[in-house]
Motif scaffolding. Structure first.
Motif, PDB file in Angstrom:
ATOM      1  N   THR A 188       0.867  -1.176   0.000  1.00  0.00           N
ATOM      2  CA  THR A 188       0.000   0.000   0.000  1.00  0.00           C
ATOM      3  C   THR A 188       0.904   1.227   0.000  1.00  0.00           C
ATOM      4  O   THR A 188       2.127   1.111   0.088  1.00  0.00           O
ATOM      5  CB  THR A 188      -0.944   0.050   1.222  1.00  0.00           C
ATOM      6  OG1 THR A 188      -0.224   0.487   2.376  1.00  0.00           O
ATOM      7  CG2 THR A 188      -1.579  -1.307   1.487  1.00  0.00           C
ATOM      8  N   ARG A 189       0.319   2.404  -0.030  1.00  0.00           N
ATOM      9  CA  ARG A 189       1.119   3.617  -0.081  1.00  0.00           C
ATOM     10  C   ARG A 189       1.702   3.996   1.283  1.00  0.00           C
ATOM     11  O   ARG A 189       2.465   4.950   1.382  1.00  0.00           O
ATOM     12  CB  ARG A 189       0.302   4.768  -0.650  1.00  0.00           C
ATOM     13  CG  ARG A 189      -0.948   5.118   0.118  1.00  0.00           C
ATOM     14  CD  ARG A 189      -1.888   5.971  -0.712  1.00  0.00           C
ATOM     15  NE  ARG A 189      -3.098   6.309   0.030  1.00  0.00           N
ATOM     16  CZ  ARG A 189      -4.199   6.797  -0.532  1.00  0.00           C
ATOM     17  NH1 ARG A 189      -4.248   6.987  -1.852  1.00  0.00           N
ATOM     18  NH2 ARG A 189      -5.259   7.085   0.209  1.00  0.00           N
ATOM     19  N   SER A 190       1.347   3.230   2.364  1.00  0.00           N
ATOM     20  CA  SER A 190       1.912   3.528   3.674  1.00  0.00           C
ATOM     21  C   SER A 190       2.671   2.340   4.273  1.00  0.00           C
ATOM     22  O   SER A 190       3.821   2.474   4.669  1.00  0.00           O
ATOM     23  CB  SER A 190       0.823   3.990   4.642  1.00  0.00           C
ATOM     24  OG  SER A 190      -0.141   2.965   4.834  1.00  0.00           O
ATOM     25  N   ARG A 191       2.035   1.180   4.333  1.00  0.00           N
ATOM     26  CA  ARG A 191       2.645   0.000   4.956  1.00  0.00           C
ATOM     27  C   ARG A 191       1.977  -1.245   4.397  1.00  0.00           C
ATOM     28  O   ARG A 191       0.859  -1.182   3.866  1.00  0.00           O
ATOM     29  CB  ARG A 191       2.473   0.049   6.482  1.00  0.00           C
ATOM     30  CG  ARG A 191       1.017   0.001   6.936  1.00  0.00           C
ATOM     31  CD  ARG A 191       0.886  -0.011   8.445  1.00  0.00           C
ATOM     32  NE  ARG A 191      -0.516   0.025   8.874  1.00  0.00           N
ATOM     33  CZ  ARG A 191      -1.294  -1.055   9.006  1.00  0.00           C
ATOM     34  NH1 ARG A 191      -0.814  -2.258   8.715  1.00  0.00           N
ATOM     35  NH2 ARG A 191      -2.554  -0.939   9.412  1.00  0.00           N
ATOM     36  N   PRO A 192       2.630  -2.420   4.515  1.00  0.00           N
ATOM     37  CA  PRO A 192       1.993  -3.644   4.002  1.00  0.00           C
ATOM     38  C   PRO A 192       0.754  -4.020   4.814  1.00  0.00           C
ATOM     39  O   PRO A 192       0.667  -3.770   6.015  1.00  0.00           O
ATOM     40  CB  PRO A 192       3.091  -4.700   4.171  1.00  0.00           C
ATOM     41  CG  PRO A 192       4.364  -3.935   4.301  1.00  0.00           C
ATOM     42  CD  PRO A 192       3.999  -2.653   4.981  1.00  0.00           C
ATOM     43  N   ILE A 193      -0.209  -4.634   4.131  1.00  0.00           N
ATOM     44  CA  ILE A 193      -1.390  -5.194   4.780  1.00  0.00           C
ATOM     45  C   ILE A 193      -1.548  -6.616   4.256  1.00  0.00           C
ATOM     46  O   ILE A 193      -1.229  -6.906   3.103  1.00  0.00           O
ATOM     47  CB  ILE A 193      -2.642  -4.334   4.507  1.00  0.00           C
ATOM     48  CG1 ILE A 193      -3.839  -4.809   5.342  1.00  0.00           C
ATOM     49  CG2 ILE A 193      -2.997  -4.316   3.033  1.00  0.00           C
ATOM     50  CD1 ILE A 193      -5.039  -3.872   5.278  1.00  0.00           C
ATOM     51  N   LEU A 194      -2.012  -7.520   5.107  1.00  0.00           N
ATOM     52  CA  LEU A 194      -2.064  -8.931   4.742  1.00  0.00           C
ATOM     53  C   LEU A 194      -3.399  -9.285   4.101  1.00  0.00           C
ATOM     54  O   LEU A 194      -4.461  -8.886   4.594  1.00  0.00           O
ATOM     55  CB  LEU A 194      -1.842  -9.792   5.987  1.00  0.00           C
ATOM     56  CG  LEU A 194      -1.495 -11.265   5.763  1.00  0.00           C
ATOM     57  CD1 LEU A 194      -0.171 -11.417   5.033  1.00  0.00           C
ATOM     58  CD2 LEU A 194      -1.440 -12.001   7.107  1.00  0.00           C
ATOM     59  N   SER A 195      -3.331 -10.036   3.014  1.00  0.00           N
ATOM     60  CA  SER A 195      -4.528 -10.622   2.414  1.00  0.00           C
ATOM     61  C   SER A 195      -4.681 -12.036   2.953  1.00  0.00           C
ATOM     62  O   SER A 195      -3.810 -12.885   2.759  1.00  0.00           O
ATOM     63  CB  SER A 195      -4.405 -10.656   0.889  1.00  0.00           C
ATOM     64  OG  SER A 195      -5.426 -11.465   0.323  1.00  0.00           O
ATOM     65  N   VAL A 196      -5.761 -12.294   3.682  1.00  0.00           N
ATOM     66  CA  VAL A 196      -6.069 -13.630   4.189  1.00  0.00           C
ATOM     67  C   VAL A 196      -7.068 -14.275   3.232  1.00  0.00           C
ATOM     68  O   VAL A 196      -8.048 -13.634   2.828  1.00  0.00           O
ATOM     69  CB  VAL A 196      -6.644 -13.563   5.615  1.00  0.00           C
ATOM     70  CG1 VAL A 196      -7.073 -14.941   6.098  1.00  0.00           C
ATOM     71  CG2 VAL A 196      -5.608 -12.970   6.578  1.00  0.00           C
ATOM     72  N   PRO A 197      -6.853 -15.532   2.832  1.00  0.00           N
ATOM     73  CA  PRO A 197      -7.733 -16.162   1.840  1.00  0.00           C
ATOM     74  C   PRO A 197      -9.203 -16.175   2.251  1.00  0.00           C
ATOM     75  O   PRO A 197      -9.552 -16.437   3.405  1.00  0.00           O
ATOM     76  CB  PRO A 197      -7.183 -17.592   1.752  1.00  0.00           C
ATOM     77  CG  PRO A 197      -5.731 -17.451   2.092  1.00  0.00           C
ATOM     78  CD  PRO A 197      -5.695 -16.393   3.157  1.00  0.00           C
TER      79      PRO A 197
END
Length: 291
Positions: A188-197
């Motif tokens: 993202t434009r600030s920090r990573p975010i996790l995609s959970v299935p």
């Protein structure tokens, strides 16, 4: 080159190292219950043929889930011993708070599911979407005593900036990307975010509404998927979401088959019954967020 979302790079699952979930399990399973509220008379509900308004019949069908189906599902999950993942429209807290109460006591996790399913993020401009996300987070925090960590967009329809706004607002993970059987870090434009299935196939709405499946069909899909993934996960540990809606799986004929499928899940060796928040926590120990 084709246009890209630029959220993550391609990675085949066969080239990633094996790991185990807590307790030595290889198949993480969570059961999601979508608790939704729709505006009566709106024209952008996503289910009204031709946009007729009001569509009393279809609105009432969904409202049955808040009045009856949610409590039948809660009883079933209690009987089988499964902690639910509760995907909540913020409007439910004002409209039908007993729905959340019936599922909360089962010890599950509340995930933000927008303000209402009457309006999806992809039709909002960035300012409206940001205000909506902030509002939903604040409402859930007020009622649950802690802010939600996870997000699922109404209608599974995020905008091009949803992940950016979620990261900036304080969310840890999203369920909007059915792109893998393992969690995936999104840029993202600030920090990573996790995609959970949160897979499309084991979701009662597409199975029953879009593909005209029966309750038996949905239950058989659950059983077959769990059996297959329990074997595949010996090489690559994976995640399976079983997604339900109160007005669909809560119906009597479907509920009986769903209960059968849940008993099978609980009895399958190597299954870790969990929530997406717990999955995200453990996965961070396997693959920390990229810097």
């Amino acid at each position: 080159m084709l246009p890209s979302h630029d959220r993550f790079d391609y990675s085949p699952i066969t080239e990633r190292p094996q790991f185990t979930w807590p307790g030595g399990g290889t198949l993480a399973v969570y059961v999601a219950v979508n608790c939704e509220h729709f505006a009566y008379g709106a024209t952008d509900l996503g289910y009204t043929p031709g946009g007729q308004s009001p569509d009393t019949y279809n609105w009432a069908w969904r409202e049955w889930g808040n009045r009856v189906g949610a409590f039948r599902l809660a009883d079933t999950l209690r009987e089988v011993g499964i902690r639910p993942t509760v995907l909540v429209n913020a409007e439910i807290y004002d409209h039908a708070p007993q729905v959340v109460e019936a599922l909360r006591v089962l010890g599950g996790e509340v995930v933000a599911h927008g303000r209402t399913n009457s309006r999806i993020p992809v039709v909002q401009d960035e300012d409206e979407e940001r205000r909506s996300i902030e509002h939903v987070r604040a409402v859930i925090e007020r009622h649950e005593g802690a802010a939600p960590r996870g997000w699922m967009s109404p209608g599974a329809a995020p905008s091009a900036v949803t992940e950016d706004l979620l990261a900036e607002t304080g969310f840890d993970y999203t369920l909007d990307w059915p792109v893998d059987d393992r969690p995936v870090w999104l840029r993202t434009r600030s920090r990573p975010i996790l995609s959970v299935p949160y897979p499309h196939e084991i979701n009662d709405l597409p199975v029953i509404v879009h593909h005209h499946g029966t309750g038996r069909d949905f239950a058989d899909r659950i059983v077959d998927t769990v059996d297959e993934l329990s074997e595949q996960s010996r090489q690559q540990s994976v995640v399976l979401s079983i997604s339900t809606h109160t007005f669909l799986t809560g119906q009597p004929d479907r509920l009986r088959h769903f209960r059968r499928a849940l008993h099978h899940v609980v009895e399958t060796p190597g299954v870790w019954l969990t929530t997406p928040g717990d999955i995200a926590d453990h996965y961070r120990t396997i693959e920390p967020p990229p810097t």
